[in-house]
Design an enzyme around this catalytic site. Structure first.
Site, PDB file in Angstrom:
ATOM      1  N   ARG A 175     108.864  99.426 131.479  1.00 39.52           N
ATOM      2  CA  ARG A 175     107.651  98.907 131.486  1.00 39.52           C
ATOM      3  C   ARG A 175     107.188  97.707 130.924  1.00 39.52           C
ATOM      4  NH1 ARG A 175     105.787 103.367 128.167  1.00 39.52           N
ATOM      5  NH2 ARG A 175     106.050 101.566 125.981  1.00 39.52           N
ATOM      6  N   TYR A 182      80.976  91.347 141.125  1.00 38.18           N
ATOM      7  CA  TYR A 182      82.138  91.795 141.971  1.00 38.18           C
ATOM      8  C   TYR A 182      81.412  93.046 141.399  1.00 38.18           C
ATOM      9  CZ  TYR A 182      86.041  94.874 143.569  1.00 38.18           C
ATOM     10  OH  TYR A 182      86.741  95.252 144.791  1.00 38.18           O
ATOM     11  N   ASP A 223      86.719  85.761 136.833  1.00 34.35           N
ATOM     12  CA  ASP A 223      87.006  86.270 137.640  1.00 34.35           C
ATOM     13  C   ASP A 223      86.775  84.914 138.972  1.00 34.35           C
ATOM     14  OD1 ASP A 223      87.868  87.288 140.732  1.00 34.35           O
ATOM     15  OD2 ASP A 223      86.244  89.030 140.292  1.00 34.35           O
ATOM     16  N   LYS A 230      94.066  89.874 147.616  1.00 33.07           N
ATOM     17  CA  LYS A 230      93.327  89.000 148.255  1.00 33.07           C
ATOM     18  C   LYS A 230      94.463  88.183 148.554  1.00 33.07           C
ATOM     19  CE  LYS A 230      89.773  91.947 147.651  1.00 33.07           C
ATOM     20  NZ  LYS A 230      89.002  91.470 146.580  1.00 33.07           N
TER      21      LYS A 230
HETATM   22  C1  LIG Z   1      88.703  92.787 145.531  1.00 30.24           C
HETATM   23  C2  LIG Z   1      88.155  92.259 144.471  1.00 30.24           C
HETATM   24  C3  LIG Z   1      88.166  92.368 142.970  1.00 30.24           C
HETATM   25  C4  LIG Z   1      88.759  93.869 142.883  1.00 30.24           C
HETATM   26  O1  LIG Z   1      90.452  93.743 143.514  1.00 30.24           O
HETATM   27  P1  LIG Z   1      91.193  94.392 143.273  1.00 30.24           P
HETATM   28  O2  LIG Z   1      92.569  94.346 144.255  1.00 30.24           O
HETATM   29  O3  LIG Z   1      90.743  95.110 145.091  1.00 30.24           O
HETATM   30  O4  LIG Z   1      91.186  95.990 142.782  1.00 30.24           O
HETATM   31  C5  LIG Z   1      87.885  91.457 141.523  1.00 30.24           C
HETATM   32  N1  LIG Z   1      86.745  90.538 142.562  1.00 30.24           N
HETATM   33  C6  LIG Z   1      86.845  90.193 143.351  1.00 30.24           C
HETATM   34  C7  LIG Z   1      86.018  89.016 143.509  1.00 30.24           C
HETATM   35  C8  LIG Z   1      86.976  91.026 144.994  1.00 30.24           C
HETATM   36  O5  LIG Z   1      86.659  89.963 146.191  1.00 30.24           O
END
Ligand SMILES: *Cc1c(COP(=O)(O)O)cnc(C)c1O
Length: 388
Positions: free
Chosen positions: A54, A109, A181, A206
């Site tokens: 971990r 988001y 983000d 993504k």
């Molecule tokens: C998809 C997304 C997230 C969340 O990501 P996950 O890996 O699906 O938990 C957060 N911020 C943005 C802008 C996203 O498009």
């Protein structure tokens, strides 16, 4: 370490440990819980680089150090998490305490908003949503107990560009932390830490993974935010397993190259859409006509494959006909993989209404030939027009 190197070179070279792995180009998958120590003195003093699964393996260190290099010279420490959302919630809780207040971009988001509305109040943390385009006007919203300002640029589904440097300046004048983000741009196109952000967050699900086969999140801290991030991450027992870490790092190797194509394809499709009768406007900061274009041009080095479109008002039957029948655009959540996607956009705004009459949709331009993608959308418009 990677000073002066271009993102494409960093993406290919950062985090490699070839000499430690018998010449293998890639750091292998370490599936590790127990790490053995050669003697009791080593165990009691923990005087070796890896101590327990971990707490890090060569696989996780390779991936995290690659992200650190991509995030730029201000990056001190990256940690990998099991999803983008877990990176968001961990980053927020690493800075906010009971009694604190957070300013959250109204365009965040969707699940980030749910966390702020449902879970943060249980910990005595209050959220105020702000107009994402507020710029240095954010200063007037900072309260004595404001601990964090959270940005997301461009905004989810509506693609507003934020003046992140202005927000960071106002925040730091009051000792407030700035979180962002940065999933859409990745550090290839925008380096949050270079623009005053303290904790840079990505859903690596993504573009980092890039192949729709892994869930991963990253948080990268500057020097001043490293200790609290490491402490909170460690205290919560967070870690990303070896296989997912390996896939994430493999995605990094082609990140800059893929983004170039996503950018070119999305812009070509967006420009084609701008000239269509069915379209009211295209929400894409890389387009000259976009309200966020000048800020985007000032701060970003490129645009990725995700953008929005407002169509002229259409019946439900027409929209159903539009969505049912795509050959290349899949209907599904997430994005950033090699494949094209389309969804209807639904979102909540509480600080500022998003004015629109017709339906909003979101496209992700994948790596298919753009002529095929445009033909696919053209056929969808024909279905829309033919619907009763
Ligand atoms: C998809 C997304 C997230 C969340 O990501 P996950 O890996 O699906 O938990 C957060 N911020 C943005 C802008 C996203 O498009």
């Amino acid at each position: 370490m990677d000073e002066g190197k271009k993102p494409q070179t960093i993406a290919v070279s950062a985090g490699r440990m070839t000499a430690e792995h018998f010449g293998s180009v890639n750091t292998p998958v370490y599936r590790t819980s127990t790490v053995l120590y050669p003697d009791i003195h080593s165990l009691l003093t923990e005087n070796q680089p890896y101590k327990y699964g971990r707490r890090g393996t060569p696989t996780s260190r390779s991936f995290e150090s690659a992200i650190e290099a991509l995030e730029g010279d201000a990056a001190a420490r990256c940690v990998a998490l099991p999803s983008g959302l877990s990176a968001i919630t961990t980053a927020i809780l690493s800075v906010c305490n009971a009694g604190d207040h957070m300013l959250m971009a109204d365009t965040c988001y969707g699940p980030t908003r749910i966390f702020c509305d449902k879970t943060l109040p249980r910990f005595g943390i209050e959220t105020t949503y702000y107009d994402a385009t507020v710029g240095d006007g954010i200063a007037a919203l900072i309260k004595d107990n404001t601990r964090a300002i959270y940005c997301e640029s461009p905004g989810s589904l509506t693609f507003e560009i934020q003046d992140v440097p202005a927000i960071a300046k106002a925040a730091h004048a009051r000792g407030v932390s700035v979180l962002m983000d940065n999933t859409w741009a990745t550090p290839v196109f925008f380096r949050p830490l270079d623009h005053g952000v303290d904790l840079s967050i990505m859903s690596g699900t993504k573009y980092i993974g890039g192949h729709a086969d892994v869930m991963v999140g990253t948080i990268t801290a500057n020097e001043s935010h490293t200790k609290r991030l490491e402490d909170f991450y460690g205290d919560c027992g967070l870690f990303l397993g070896g296989d997912d870490t390996y896939l994430s790092l493999r995605g990094v190797r082609t990140l800059a190259l893929r983004l170039k194509q996503h950018e070119a394809s999305a812009l070509e499709i967006a420009r084609w859409l701008q000239h269509r009768d069915e379209v009211v406007r295209v929400l894409h900061p890389g387009l000259q006509s976009d309200p966020g274009h000048s800020l985007w041009k000032r701060d970003f080095k490129g645009s990725s494959g995700l953008f929005g479109v407002e169509l002229k008002p259409a019946s439900e039957a027409a929209m159903t006909a539009f969505f049912d029948g795509f050959h290349h655009f899949g209907l599904g959540y997430s994005w950033g993989g090699y494949e094209s996607l389309v969804i209807p956009s639904h979102f909540k705004r509480t600080a500022k209404r998003f004015e629109h009459d017709g339906p909003l949709i979101r496209f992700h331009a994948g790596l298919e030939d753009t002529n095929d993608l445009i033909a696919d959308i053209d056929a969808a418009f024909a279905r829309l027009k033919a619907a009763p």
